[in-house]
Write a protein that holds these residues in place. Structure first.
Motif, PDB file in Angstrom:
ATOM      1  N   VAL A 183       0.857  -1.192   0.000  1.00  0.00           N
ATOM      2  CA  VAL A 183       0.000   0.000   0.000  1.00  0.00           C
ATOM      3  C   VAL A 183       0.887   1.234   0.000  1.00  0.00           C
ATOM      4  O   VAL A 183       1.789   1.361   0.843  1.00  0.00           O
ATOM      5  CB  VAL A 183      -0.921   0.020   1.241  1.00  0.00           C
ATOM      6  CG1 VAL A 183      -1.744   1.305   1.282  1.00  0.00           C
ATOM      7  CG2 VAL A 183      -1.837  -1.200   1.254  1.00  0.00           C
ATOM      8  N   GLU A 184       0.654   2.142  -0.926  1.00  0.00           N
ATOM      9  CA  GLU A 184       1.379   3.410  -0.920  1.00  0.00           C
ATOM     10  C   GLU A 184       0.759   4.346   0.114  1.00  0.00           C
ATOM     11  O   GLU A 184      -0.468   4.482   0.187  1.00  0.00           O
ATOM     12  CB  GLU A 184       1.357   4.047  -2.301  1.00  0.00           C
ATOM     13  CG  GLU A 184       2.173   3.275  -3.329  1.00  0.00           C
ATOM     14  CD  GLU A 184       2.303   4.001  -4.652  1.00  0.00           C
ATOM     15  OE1 GLU A 184       1.524   4.963  -4.883  1.00  0.00           O
ATOM     16  OE2 GLU A 184       3.173   3.630  -5.468  1.00  0.00           O
ATOM     17  N   ALA A 185       1.607   4.986   0.920  1.00  0.00           N
ATOM     18  CA  ALA A 185       1.109   5.868   1.972  1.00  0.00           C
ATOM     19  C   ALA A 185       2.188   6.877   2.346  1.00  0.00           C
ATOM     20  O   ALA A 185       3.366   6.516   2.496  1.00  0.00           O
ATOM     21  CB  ALA A 185       0.708   5.058   3.206  1.00  0.00           C
ATOM     22  N   VAL A 188       2.405   6.761   8.135  1.00  0.00           N
ATOM     23  CA  VAL A 188       2.257   5.405   8.665  1.00  0.00           C
ATOM     24  C   VAL A 188       2.161   5.464  10.183  1.00  0.00           C
ATOM     25  O   VAL A 188       2.562   6.452  10.816  1.00  0.00           O
ATOM     26  CB  VAL A 188       3.461   4.521   8.266  1.00  0.00           C
ATOM     27  CG1 VAL A 188       3.473   4.290   6.770  1.00  0.00           C
ATOM     28  CG2 VAL A 188       4.772   5.137   8.743  1.00  0.00           C
ATOM     29  N   ILE A 211       6.354   8.482   6.326  1.00  0.00           N
ATOM     30  CA  ILE A 211       7.043   7.229   5.998  1.00  0.00           C
ATOM     31  C   ILE A 211       8.480   7.472   5.583  1.00  0.00           C
ATOM     32  O   ILE A 211       9.346   6.614   5.792  1.00  0.00           O
ATOM     33  CB  ILE A 211       6.280   6.461   4.896  1.00  0.00           C
ATOM     34  CG1 ILE A 211       6.829   5.039   4.773  1.00  0.00           C
ATOM     35  CG2 ILE A 211       6.336   7.192   3.560  1.00  0.00           C
ATOM     36  CD1 ILE A 211       5.997   4.124   3.895  1.00  0.00           C
ATOM     37  N   THR A 217       6.642  -2.682   7.160  1.00  0.00           N
ATOM     38  CA  THR A 217       5.852  -3.910   7.054  1.00  0.00           C
ATOM     39  C   THR A 217       5.285  -4.280   8.412  1.00  0.00           C
ATOM     40  O   THR A 217       6.029  -4.415   9.394  1.00  0.00           O
ATOM     41  CB  THR A 217       6.710  -5.068   6.515  1.00  0.00           C
ATOM     42  OG1 THR A 217       7.192  -4.725   5.213  1.00  0.00           O
ATOM     43  CG2 THR A 217       5.894  -6.348   6.418  1.00  0.00           C
ATOM     44  N   SER A 236       2.627  -4.070   3.629  1.00  0.00           N
ATOM     45  CA  SER A 236       3.845  -3.265   3.518  1.00  0.00           C
ATOM     46  C   SER A 236       3.477  -1.889   2.988  1.00  0.00           C
ATOM     47  O   SER A 236       2.955  -1.761   1.870  1.00  0.00           O
ATOM     48  CB  SER A 236       4.852  -3.939   2.584  1.00  0.00           C
ATOM     49  OG  SER A 236       5.376  -5.112   3.161  1.00  0.00           O
ATOM     50  N   TYR A 237       3.729  -0.887   3.798  1.00  0.00           N
ATOM     51  CA  TYR A 237       3.496   0.495   3.371  1.00  0.00           C
ATOM     52  C   TYR A 237       4.751   1.013   2.669  1.00  0.00           C
ATOM     53  O   TYR A 237       5.869   0.852   3.184  1.00  0.00           O
ATOM     54  CB  TYR A 237       3.160   1.370   4.579  1.00  0.00           C
ATOM     55  CG  TYR A 237       1.871   0.981   5.259  1.00  0.00           C
ATOM     56  CD1 TYR A 237       0.639   1.328   4.705  1.00  0.00           C
ATOM     57  CD2 TYR A 237       1.878   0.246   6.435  1.00  0.00           C
ATOM     58  CE1 TYR A 237      -0.547   0.952   5.317  1.00  0.00           C
ATOM     59  CE2 TYR A 237       0.697  -0.133   7.058  1.00  0.00           C
ATOM     60  CZ  TYR A 237      -0.510   0.222   6.491  1.00  0.00           C
ATOM     61  OH  TYR A 237      -1.690  -0.156   7.098  1.00  0.00           O
TER      62      TYR A 237
END
Length: 331
Positions: A183-185, A188, A211, A217, A236-237
């Motif tokens: 996942v793109e973020a 976090v 992030i 993860t 996993s970001y």
């Protein structure tokens, strides 16, 4: 009389020698005894090479269960790396002894890689690899030409060739399945690395943080991950736009910066002959391997194939490639 005394003396010496030898032999812990392991040395980037920096509160001592399983294990049994839990024994073929039970400094394979072979991010997912590939990696660990920053070199050295063969054939027979999502973020949760070198949401801190240039993860279900549930995966970001940037490097070679990965790893990066699949593997594991190849800590018969692809990669490139590959379907 002198003969009798002489024999008594001989027996006494033998008994003392036997006692001394026994005291030098490594004692096998009783089943259910958690296995204490030394922490590996710190290494950068820390997000790819996790080192325990804290602990979650201990589990309550009563037997635990996971959804869909009739089994129950106590926390001590679950944390015993020589005797890991097998929550779903009916879903795989009988596992060889070395996968189920460790000995001495050899941890049971199923403790870190799980009985499903899907593994935790601090180890690896070994499904989708051929037995021949796994055997070669174990031989490389044993010879020291492939260096693991944590503990695989010591484990491999104490495993017999027959144990390696049995474990390799078992894991090669298991189905690959999706166990991680990417996942793109930009933001976090605040996290720390706890037991088992696994990253958890920090119970002492609330809120979010940037992030940065990291892959974070986390277990989808923290409690089930601690129980070594092979059906509870990970998320996993990754930084925004990293998947697209990674796709360009993986699929085209980035204009000569690297090499198109499918040349060796096959269509969809799902593996080709004895070259392993890299699609859908834990991103921090993939990043770790790219660093090890680049820094010269991963060698062996197949390693020269990776020398040119990693030679020009920057830290950002490695992150982006790992993010994209981790996002792909493993099947």
């Amino acid at each position: 009389m002198r003969t009798t005394r002489a024999w008594v003396l001989v027996f006494a010496v033998v008994a003392l020698a036997s006692t001394a030898l026994e005291s030098q032999q490594p004692q096998q812990p009783a089943p259910g005894t958690p296995t204490a392991l030394p922490s590996p040395p710190a290494r950068e980037p820390a997000w790819a090479f996790p080192i325990q920096a804290g602990t979650l509160p201990p589990e309550t001592p009563e037997p635990k269960s996971v959804p869909g399983s009739s089994k129950k294990y106590t926390p001590k049994e679950i944390d015993d790396l020589l005797n890991p839990p097998d929550w779903f024994p009916e879903e795989h073929k009988p596992a060889p002894s070395i996968v189920q039970k460790g000995h001495g400094a050899v941890l049971a394979c199923g403790s870190c890689h799980l009985m499903s072979g899907l593994g935790h991010p601090e180890s690896s997912d070994v499904t989708g690899s051929t037995a021949a590939y796994i055997i070669q990696q174990m031989q490389d660990f044993k010879a020291g030409v492939r260096k693991d920053y944590a503990r695989m070199n010591g484990i491999a050295k104490e495993m017999s060739d027959e144990e390696i063969r049995q474990a390799a054939e078992y894991f090669a027979s298991l189905p690959r399945t999706k166990f991680s999502r990417v996942v793109e973020a930009a933001m976090v949760p605040k996290t720390f690395v706890g037991q088992g070198r696994m990253r958890f949401i920090d119970p002492k801190q609330t809120g979010m943080e940037p992030i940065g240039r990291r892959i974070i993860t986390l277990p989808e279900d923290q409690d089930r991950a601690r129980l070594r549930d092979p059906k509870s995966g990970f998320v996993s970001y990754v930084p925004p736009d990293s998947i697209a940037k990674g796709r360009a490097l993986v699929e085209t070679g980035g204009g000569g910066k690297t090499v198109q990965c499918s040349i060796c790893h096959g269509e969809g990066q799902k593996g080709l002959a004895n070259v392993p699949r890299i699609a859908g593997v834990h991103p921090i594991y993939l990043a770790r391997q790219l660093y090890l190849f680049k820094e010269g800590d991963r060698n062996g018969p197949d390693a020269p194939l990776m020398k040119r692809p990693v030679a020009k990669l920057t830290d950002d490139d490695i992150l982006n490639i790992a993010a994209y590959l981790g996002s792909l379907p493993p099947q």
